[in-house]
Scaffold this active site. Structure first.
Site, mmCIF file in Angstrom:
data_model
loop_
_atom_site.group_PDB
_atom_site.id
_atom_site.type_symbol
_atom_site.label_atom_id
_atom_site.label_comp_id
_atom_site.label_asym_id
_atom_site.label_seq_id
_atom_site.Cartn_x
_atom_site.Cartn_y
_atom_site.Cartn_z
ATOM 1 C CG ASP A 166 -2.022 0.976 1.187
ATOM 2 O OD1 ASP A 166 -2.236 1.543 0.101
ATOM 3 O OD2 ASP A 166 -2.686 1.184 2.211
ATOM 4 C CG ASP A 178 -4.241 0.508 5.914
ATOM 5 O OD1 ASP A 178 -4.937 0.193 4.924
ATOM 6 O OD2 ASP A 178 -3.816 1.667 6.093
ATOM 7 C CG ASP A 184 -5.938 -3.422 2.157
ATOM 8 O OD1 ASP A 184 -6.037 -3.247 0.939
ATOM 9 O OD2 ASP A 184 -5.630 -2.519 2.956
#
Length: 869
Positions: free
Chosen positions: A326, A609, A613
């Site tokens: 990310d 997070d 996800d």
């Protein structure tokens, strides 16, 4: 179910859902509940704890150990049986604990459901449990509320939603009610509010368009439930190794049994001998040693801020070929920062409160601001906090500014104006209004501009230059705010605060990359690992950060979630390895990316997070959740948690994983070489008509003591010098690759030859028991010299240093002392069926066993010379 509500005007949405702003009737709500079911996330059928526990015994190596325990029990060897059973149950307990914890991801997801909500039923406001909401309900929401279902917004008042957990968008999203055009991604559906997201500012009214498992959160729940359990590379390799060991043990049993019968030996004796030989071929302590080494590796990883939730993942990290990361918080600091100030003079490198233009701008940044920083407590919009932080760095705080310029009125931010204004009383009794907002909207109402010589009319050239600065920053993923002001002797009314403004300048804000992220990316590339950015953020921002940290090079591509949706799976698989940045992606896109990479043979680490996800974290070879910003859902779906949310920590963990895999190979090489030495010694002794060289209790000592202690210490061997300068190993590579199986065979033959030499030498001078004592001592010493020689696959022991692994040196010394004790102490002689050796015999055993050290050192020198060519 229809899902294009963002394309319709509010009235059309209400009409299609057969509802109105007065809400549903109680009867309609009951019918809806019966038709669509409760507004809840459904959990898939759970595996019972008993089945999860029994599943741990299905591994081939465990089955072999259980068979060995049964055979040992039948032959009356209670000690063997007890030790093997303890090892098997320890292994099963650890595996069960990890799998049971992994089943809790759905429980964490359900925490995002809202407990109660205000709806309009029968024309009246009613507070009901959120699970009773139905499609068509009119819901009223305000700041702090969690969205209870998927809604099409029909009224908004300065509404901002925190959607990061669902979409990956790092900033609060301003919502609207107007219809949208075209096919847009989840993060861009600004007239929708999704279950599980949170209102950070404002209030709203929305109509329910989807409930329960039909919501966007429900779709994620589906993806989590559909994610298949994955085996780690070490589990797959050990499973394969177990099959080979079973086959070898079976063949040895058959050959030895047949040879003995043909030689005229009694059938019962040959059956027991063949079984003993098969048990000797199985390294009983291997599962326990691997588990302990992985646990020690996990302990070391905590020190570098990586918390391992599933032990086999420690080794998986060493196999990683692609890291999908990310952006926000992992590669960046996850904290907006004012990085640039542009005025009519251009880029201001020095920010001075006493300067005429930058001083005015810094004061505007502090005063036209609703955020607050008090000690360690920060509240408010991230961009406004960044503006305050910039003021603090230059010596102006909001408190000090307000003391000199108290706020007397304000005009709040409005999405149609794209501005906010605050009105203050100046120290000399006049009034000043500070305005901040989108640059284009400010230029429309700013006929003047501030210069070093004072205020002047803004010409077209000035306006053009400001727009160039704005576009230059925006193209690099920088968020830009403009600032202006107006002064008056009389108090300025809010509706007049944005007339005839004096433009001050621009402030560029960005979430800057972590300093260590660039070095970590370069380390990845050196190690043959490809870093990939997957984010819900805007493509411009994503590309700018990716270029900054080195993820996106000249030959790499970037792609958006919308573009990805237009590509077939086959086409995507063919190009996935050339794409380094994925922006504006949906949860299902992340799963698709992971699956495509895995199908191309990659071992994939995926960071995340948010709730969105979780499916990809479960689907990746190793899912990595954020410890600071991560949701409970992402943590429960992960294999590892980054305690500092830092990309560099992943690279440190990968290095640790590579060290652990190298060390696992070393102690498998060590154990199986010893076992092959045992097996070949017994096989050739029987073949040549010699007495049994080792008794069952001595075989157990070799397999559980002289095997295990040095093997454990070998698992703590420091990193090889090239550990992060070599390509990741081939995921399909056998654990015996790169010459290991050849090493196991020739070392086993060397050990067997040495032991048979000792046996032949002693049989002329002494009894069988004394001969067995010498054979036992020689085989044990072969192990000690062998373990010292294989500490590095290529470097000599004299290069890496005898004491560079003090624990291994200590384990070898302890094992040597224990071997002397069972050889010379009368009480232990009775247990282990040994006799005392003379100094000459002791020296002979050590001299013969030392040959393996010389041979392995010679092997390494030859291999190194070949590689040098």
């Amino acid at each position: 179910m229809y899902d294009q509500w963002h394309l319709l005007i509010s009235e059309a949405v209400l009409e299609r859902l057969r509802t109105s702003k007065a809400g549903l009737t109680s009867t309609e709500a009951r019918e809806g509940l019966a038709k669509y079911g409760p507004n809840q996330l459904k959990e898939a059928k759970k595996k019972s704890p008993l089945l999860l526990f029994l599943k741990q015994f299905a591994d081939i190596l465990v089955i072999i150990l259980i068979a060995a325990a049964i055979i040992s029990a039948l032959t009356g060897d209670v000690t063997d049986t007890a030790v093997i059973i303890v090892i098997v149950f320890l292994n099963a307990t650890i595996g069960f604990t990890q799998e049971y914890r992994a089943e809790r991801a759905m429980a964490a997801l359900k925490k995002l459901e809202s407990p109660f909500v205000v709806v309009i039923r029968d024309g009246a406001h009613t507070k009901i449990p959120a699970h009773e909401i139905v499609i068509g309900d009119i819901v009223e929401l305000s700041a702090g509320d969690r969205i209870p279902a998927d809604l099409r917004l029909i009224e908004v008042h300065n509404l901002n939603l925190e959607e990061a957990a669902l979409t990956g968008e790092s900033m609060p999203v301003e919502k609207i009610t107007e219809q949208l055009a075209g096919d847009v991604g989840l993060a861009d559906k600004r007239n929708m509010a999704f279950m599980g997201t949170i209102i950070t500012y404002g209030r709203a009214v929305g109509v329910v368009t989807a409930t329960g498992m039909d919501t966007e959160l429900g779709k994620i729940a589906h993806l989590i439930q559909e994610a298949e359990d994955k085996k780690t590379p070490i589990q797959e390799r050990l499973h394969s190794m177990g099959k080979w060991l079973a086959l070898i043990a079976f063949l040895l049993c058959g050959v030895v049994f047949a040879a003995g019968i043909l030689r005229g030996e009694p059938m019962q004796l040959m059956f027991l001998t063949a079984i003993s030989l098969a048990v000797a071929a199985i390294p009983e302590s291997l599962p326990a040693v691997i588990t302990i080494v992985l646990a020690l590796g996990a302990y070391r990883m905590v020190k570098v801020k990586a918390l391992i939730r599933k032990l086999p993942s420690v080794e998986t990290l060493g196999s990683v070929t692609t890291i999908c990361s990310d952006k926000t918080g992992t590669l960046t600091l996850n904290r907006m920062s004012a990085e640039f100030i542009y005025t009519i003079d251009g880029l201001e490198k020095e920010w001075n409160i006493d300067d005429k233009i930058t001083g005015k701008l810094l004061r505007a940044m502090a005063l036209c601001n609703d955020a607050n920083i008090e000690a360690d407590k920060r509240t408010g919009d991230p961009m406004e906090l960044a503006l305050l932080q910039a003021g603090i760095h230059t010596g102006i705080t909001k408190e000090d500014a307000l003391r000199d310029y108290p706020r007397v009125n304000e005009l709040p931010f409005d999405s149609s104006r794209k501005r906010m204004s605050t009105i203050h009383k100046t120290p000399d009794g006049k009034y000043i209004a500070f305005v901040k907002g989108a640059v284009d909207s400010l230029l429309e109402i700013s006929p003047y501009i501030l210069t070093d010589s004072g205020v002047k009319e803004m010409g077209n050239a000035d306006k053009g230059q400001i727009l160039i600065y704005n576009e230059e920053m925006a193209s690099k993923g920088v968020r830009v705010l403009g600032f202006a002001y107006r002064e008056d002797k009389k108090e300025i009314q809010p509706d007049k605060s944005e007339n005839d403004l004096v433009f001050i300048g621009l402030v560029g804000l960005k979430d800057p990359p972590r300093d260590e992220a660039r070095d970590a990316v370069f380390q990845c590339r050196d190690a043959g690992i490809r870093p990939v950015m997957i984010t819900g953020d805007h493509p411009t921002t994503a590309i700018a950060i990716a270029r900054d940290v080195g993820i996106l090079s000249a030959n790499d591509r970037s792609i958006t979630g919308k573009e990805l949706a237009d590509i077939s799976d086959e086409e995507f698989k063919s190009v996935v390895e050339s794409i380094s940045v994925f922006a504006r992606v949906q949860p299902e896109d992340k799963v698709r990316i992971v699956n495509a990479l895995r199908e191309r043979g990659h071992i994939v680490a995926m960071t995340g997070d948010g709730v969105n996800d979780a499916p990809a974290l479960k689907g990746a070879n190793i899912g990595i959740a954020m410890g600071i910003t991560g949701t409970d859902v992402s943590k429960e779906a992960s294999d590892m948690i980054l305690l500092d949310d830092n990309f560099a920590t992943i690279v440190s963990a990968v290095k640790e994983g590579r060290i652990i895999y190298d060390n696992i190979r070393k102690f498998i090489r060590y154990m199986l070489s010893t076992n092959s030495g045992e097996v070949l010694t017994m096989f050739f002794a029987i073949f040549f008509g010699m007495p049994l060289p080792l008794l069952p209790i001595q075989i157990l000592w070799v397999n559980l003591v002289t095997d295990s202690l040095p093997a454990l210490a070998l698992g703590l061997e420091p990193a090889e010098r090239n550990v992060m300068k070599r390509l990741p190993r081939d995921p399909k590579e056998s654990i015996f690759a790169r010459g290991m199986w050849q090493h196991i065979i020739w070392v086993g033959l060397l050990m067997a030859s040495g032991v048979l030499f000792i046996m032949g030498y002693e049989l002329r001078n002494s009894d069988v028991r004394h001969m067995q004592s010498m054979a036992f001592f020689t085989l044990s010493m072969f192990q000690m010299f062998h373990v010292m020689a294989i500490r590095s696959e290529r470097e000599s022991l004299f290069t890496i240093g005898l004491f560079s692994n003090v624990k291994l040196f200590g384990a070898v010394l302890l094992t040597f002392i224990l071997q002397l004790l069972i050889t010379y102490l009368p009480h232990l002689q009775e247990i282990f069926k040994t006799t005392s050796l003379s100094p000459a015999e002791l020296f002979l055993c050590l001299a013969v066993s030392f040959t393996v050290f010389i041979a392995v050192e010679a092997e390494k020198a030859i291999l190194k010379q070949r590689e040098g060519r």
